[in-house]
Scaffold this motif. Structure first.
Motif, PDB file in Angstrom:
ATOM      1  N   ARG A  81       0.827  -1.208   0.000  1.00 13.27           N
ATOM      2  CA  ARG A  81       0.000   0.000   0.000  1.00 13.27           C
ATOM      3  C   ARG A  81       0.863   1.261   0.000  1.00 13.27           C
ATOM      4  NH1 ARG A  81      -4.684   0.322   4.051  1.00 13.27           N
ATOM      5  NH2 ARG A  81      -5.170   2.015   2.628  1.00 13.27           N
ATOM      6  N   ALA A  82       1.948   1.246   0.779  1.00 12.09           N
ATOM      7  CA  ALA A  82       2.824   2.415   0.830  1.00 12.09           C
ATOM      8  C   ALA A  82       3.443   2.679  -0.539  1.00 12.09           C
ATOM      9  CB  ALA A  82       3.914   2.211   1.874  1.00 12.09           C
ATOM     10  N   CYS A  83       3.854   1.628  -1.204  1.00  9.84           N
ATOM     11  CA  CYS A  83       4.481   1.774  -2.518  1.00  9.84           C
ATOM     12  C   CYS A  83       3.468   2.209  -3.576  1.00  9.84           C
ATOM     13  CB  CYS A  83       5.147   0.468  -2.914  1.00  9.84           C
ATOM     14  SG  CYS A  83       6.188   0.587  -4.381  1.00  9.84           S
ATOM     15  N   ARG A  84       2.286   1.586  -3.567  1.00  9.00           N
ATOM     16  CA  ARG A  84       1.283   1.885  -4.582  1.00  9.00           C
ATOM     17  C   ARG A  84       0.541   3.187  -4.333  1.00  9.00           C
ATOM     18  NH1 ARG A  84      -1.320  -4.016  -5.453  1.00  9.00           N
ATOM     19  NH2 ARG A  84       0.311  -4.756  -6.829  1.00  9.00           N
ATOM     20  N   GLU A  85       0.037   3.353  -3.106  1.00  9.03           N
ATOM     21  CA  GLU A  85      -0.877   4.448  -2.845  1.00  9.03           C
ATOM     22  C   GLU A  85      -0.197   5.724  -2.370  1.00  9.03           C
ATOM     23  OE1 GLU A  85      -3.921   2.926  -0.252  1.00  9.03           O
ATOM     24  OE2 GLU A  85      -4.226   1.178  -1.543  1.00  9.03           O
ATOM     25  N   VAL A  86       0.893   5.595  -1.612  1.00  7.17           N
ATOM     26  CA  VAL A  86       1.552   6.794  -1.095  1.00  7.17           C
ATOM     27  C   VAL A  86       2.572   7.312  -2.099  1.00  7.17           C
ATOM     28  CG1 VAL A  86       2.951   7.753   0.775  1.00  7.17           C
ATOM     29  CG2 VAL A  86       1.177   6.070   1.289  1.00  7.17           C
ATOM     30  N   GLN A  87       3.482   6.460  -2.541  1.00 10.42           N
ATOM     31  CA  GLN A  87       4.531   6.885  -3.456  1.00 10.42           C
ATOM     32  C   GLN A  87       4.157   6.727  -4.931  1.00 10.42           C
ATOM     33  OE1 GLN A  87       7.442   8.413  -2.941  1.00 10.42           O
ATOM     34  NE2 GLN A  87       6.883   8.582  -0.790  1.00 10.42           N
ATOM     35  N   VAL A  88       3.124   5.982  -5.215  1.00 11.50           N
ATOM     36  CA  VAL A  88       2.638   5.724  -6.577  1.00 11.50           C
ATOM     37  C   VAL A  88       3.760   5.161  -7.461  1.00 11.50           C
ATOM     38  CG1 VAL A  88       1.201   6.640  -8.439  1.00 11.50           C
ATOM     39  CG2 VAL A  88       1.115   7.728  -6.214  1.00 11.50           C
ATOM     40  N   ASN A  89       4.521   4.235  -6.900  1.00  4.02           N
ATOM     41  CA  ASN A  89       5.580   3.572  -7.665  1.00  4.02           C
ATOM     42  C   ASN A  89       5.135   2.219  -8.192  1.00  4.02           C
ATOM     43  OD1 ASN A  89       7.504   5.587  -7.399  1.00  4.02           O
ATOM     44  ND2 ASN A  89       8.250   4.788  -5.458  1.00  4.02           N
ATOM     45  N   ASP A  90       4.292   1.496  -7.437  1.00  6.50           N
ATOM     46  CA  ASP A  90       3.770   0.196  -7.837  1.00  6.50           C
ATOM     47  C   ASP A  90       4.878  -0.811  -8.158  1.00  6.50           C
ATOM     48  OD1 ASP A  90       1.660  -1.521  -8.095  1.00  6.50           O
ATOM     49  OD2 ASP A  90       1.281  -1.049 -10.196  1.00  6.50           O
ATOM     50  N   VAL A  91       5.896  -0.853  -7.323  1.00  9.94           N
ATOM     51  CA  VAL A  91       6.990  -1.810  -7.487  1.00  9.94           C
ATOM     52  C   VAL A  91       6.741  -3.065  -6.666  1.00  9.94           C
ATOM     53  CG1 VAL A  91       9.462  -2.187  -7.097  1.00  9.94           C
ATOM     54  CG2 VAL A  91       8.659   0.004  -7.959  1.00  9.94           C
ATOM     55  N   ILE A  92       6.211  -2.898  -5.448  1.00  9.14           N
ATOM     56  CA  ILE A  92       6.016  -4.018  -4.538  1.00  9.14           C
ATOM     57  C   ILE A  92       4.617  -4.593  -4.709  1.00  9.14           C
ATOM     58  CG2 ILE A  92       6.019  -4.743  -2.122  1.00  9.14           C
ATOM     59  CD1 ILE A  92       7.865  -2.402  -1.532  1.00  9.14           C
ATOM     60  N   GLY A  93       4.510  -5.916  -4.691  1.00 10.94           N
ATOM     61  CA  GLY A  93       3.217  -6.573  -4.801  1.00 10.94           C
ATOM     62  C   GLY A  93       3.248  -7.944  -4.148  1.00 10.94           C
ATOM     63  N   THR A 115      12.634  -1.973 -10.313  1.00  7.73           N
ATOM     64  CA  THR A 115      12.515  -0.544 -10.622  1.00  7.73           C
ATOM     65  C   THR A 115      12.339   0.300  -9.366  1.00  7.73           C
ATOM     66  OG1 THR A 115      10.134  -0.799 -10.943  1.00  7.73           O
ATOM     67  CG2 THR A 115      11.531  -0.982 -12.906  1.00  7.73           C
ATOM     68  N   CYS A 116      12.635  -0.273  -8.199  1.00  5.38           N
ATOM     69  CA  CYS A 116      12.515   0.446  -6.929  1.00  5.38           C
ATOM     70  C   CYS A 116      13.429   1.669  -6.940  1.00  5.38           C
ATOM     71  CB  CYS A 116      12.895  -0.473  -5.770  1.00  5.38           C
ATOM     72  SG  CYS A 116      12.887   0.326  -4.176  1.00  5.38           S
ATOM     73  N   VAL A 117      12.885   2.801  -6.476  1.00  3.04           N
ATOM     74  CA  VAL A 117      13.663   4.038  -6.413  1.00  3.04           C
ATOM     75  C   VAL A 117      14.251   4.255  -5.017  1.00  3.04           C
ATOM     76  CG1 VAL A 117      12.404   5.149  -8.284  1.00  3.04           C
ATOM     77  CG2 VAL A 117      11.616   5.426  -5.926  1.00  3.04           C
ATOM     78  N   ALA A 118      14.066   3.294  -4.109  1.00  2.00           N
ATOM     79  CA  ALA A 118      14.602   3.324  -2.751  1.00  2.00           C
ATOM     80  C   ALA A 118      14.174   4.580  -1.989  1.00  2.00           C
ATOM     81  CB  ALA A 118      16.122   3.188  -2.780  1.00  2.00           C
ATOM     82  N   CYS A 119      12.882   4.882  -2.072  1.00  2.00           N
ATOM     83  CA  CYS A 119      12.361   6.067  -1.378  1.00  2.00           C
ATOM     84  C   CYS A 119      12.245   5.835   0.125  1.00  2.00           C
ATOM     85  CB  CYS A 119      11.001   6.458  -1.940  1.00  2.00           C
ATOM     86  SG  CYS A 119       9.702   5.224  -1.635  1.00  2.00           S
ATOM     87  N   GLY A 120      12.091   4.573   0.541  1.00  2.00           N
ATOM     88  CA  GLY A 120      12.018   4.249   1.954  1.00  2.00           C
ATOM     89  C   GLY A 120      10.623   4.247   2.547  1.00  2.00           C
ATOM     90  N   GLU A 121       9.605   4.504   1.758  1.00  2.00           N
ATOM     91  CA  GLU A 121       8.230   4.514   2.274  1.00  2.00           C
ATOM     92  C   GLU A 121       7.819   3.141   2.788  1.00  2.00           C
ATOM     93  OE1 GLU A 121       5.092   6.546   3.521  1.00  2.00           O
ATOM     94  OE2 GLU A 121       6.562   7.527   2.241  1.00  2.00           O
ATOM     95  N   CYS A 122       8.220   2.094   2.096  1.00  2.00           N
ATOM     96  CA  CYS A 122       7.884   0.732   2.537  1.00  2.00           C
ATOM     97  C   CYS A 122       8.609   0.382   3.825  1.00  2.00           C
ATOM     98  CB  CYS A 122       8.209  -0.273   1.443  1.00  2.00           C
ATOM     99  SG  CYS A 122       9.936  -0.264   0.913  1.00  2.00           S
ATOM    100  N   VAL A 123       9.820   0.881   3.995  1.00  2.00           N
ATOM    101  CA  VAL A 123      10.585   0.640   5.218  1.00  2.00           C
ATOM    102  C   VAL A 123       9.856   1.243   6.412  1.00  2.00           C
ATOM    103  CG1 VAL A 123      12.757   1.128   6.411  1.00  2.00           C
ATOM    104  CG2 VAL A 123      12.788   0.512   3.999  1.00  2.00           C
ATOM    105  N   GLN A 124       9.307   2.446   6.230  1.00  2.00           N
ATOM    106  CA  GLN A 124       8.568   3.103   7.301  1.00  2.00           C
ATOM    107  C   GLN A 124       7.276   2.365   7.632  1.00  2.00           C
ATOM    108  OE1 GLN A 124       9.608   5.743   9.137  1.00  2.00           O
ATOM    109  NE2 GLN A 124      11.519   5.448   8.032  1.00  2.00           N
TER     110      GLN A 124
END
Length: 134
Positions: A81-93, A115-124
């Motif tokens: 959800r963090a990857c898709r909805e917050v960062q809108v990267n859609d890398v993790i599934g 294609t992860c940009v390593a923003c760290g949102e998923c880590v949080q």
């Protein structure tokens, strides 16, 4: 409706959930959520799990922006959800079914090759430390 949260059956269910969900072993780096999970596991007197851990996913390439330990993953979907909805990267599934289901990056690519940009949102968002800072 009456809810009995202190009945023997309810307490047994609470302990079972904590055994399935709690990152009891291998705890080195903690996120705030992970401390909370361990706190509640202690409250219901769960110190170890009867269930085997997930098989090791060795050989994953990892970027320097985060560490990936999917053995600790409880498949809560917060990183997705963090990857898709917050960062809108859609890398993790999520991929696969049943006991084979797991978190994947892109089309089950190794993390470092995704294609992860390593923003760290998923880590949080990760409550168990499956995704951690370096």
């Amino acid at each position: 409706m009456k809810v009995k949260s202190a009945s023997p059956r309810a307490i047994a269910a609470q302990k079972m959930v904590m055994e399935l969900w709690s990152p009891i072993s291998g705890a080195r780096n903690f996120t705030r959520s992970r401390f909370e999970i361990l706190h509640w596991a202690e409250k219901v007197e769960v110190t170890e799990s009867r269930f085997p851990g997930r098989r090791a996913l060795a050989g994953r390439c990892q970027p320097s922006a985060m560490r990936v330990n999917l053995d600790s993953c409880i498949q809560c979907g917060l990183c997705v959800r963090a990857c898709r909805e917050v960062q809108v990267n859609d890398v993790i599934g999520m991929a696969y079914r049943s006991h084979e289901s797991k978190i994947v990056f892109d089309f089950d690519d190794p993390m470092g090759e995704s294609t992860c940009v390593a923003c760290g949102e998923c880590v949080q968002a990760c409550p168990t430390g499956a995704l951690m800072p370096p």
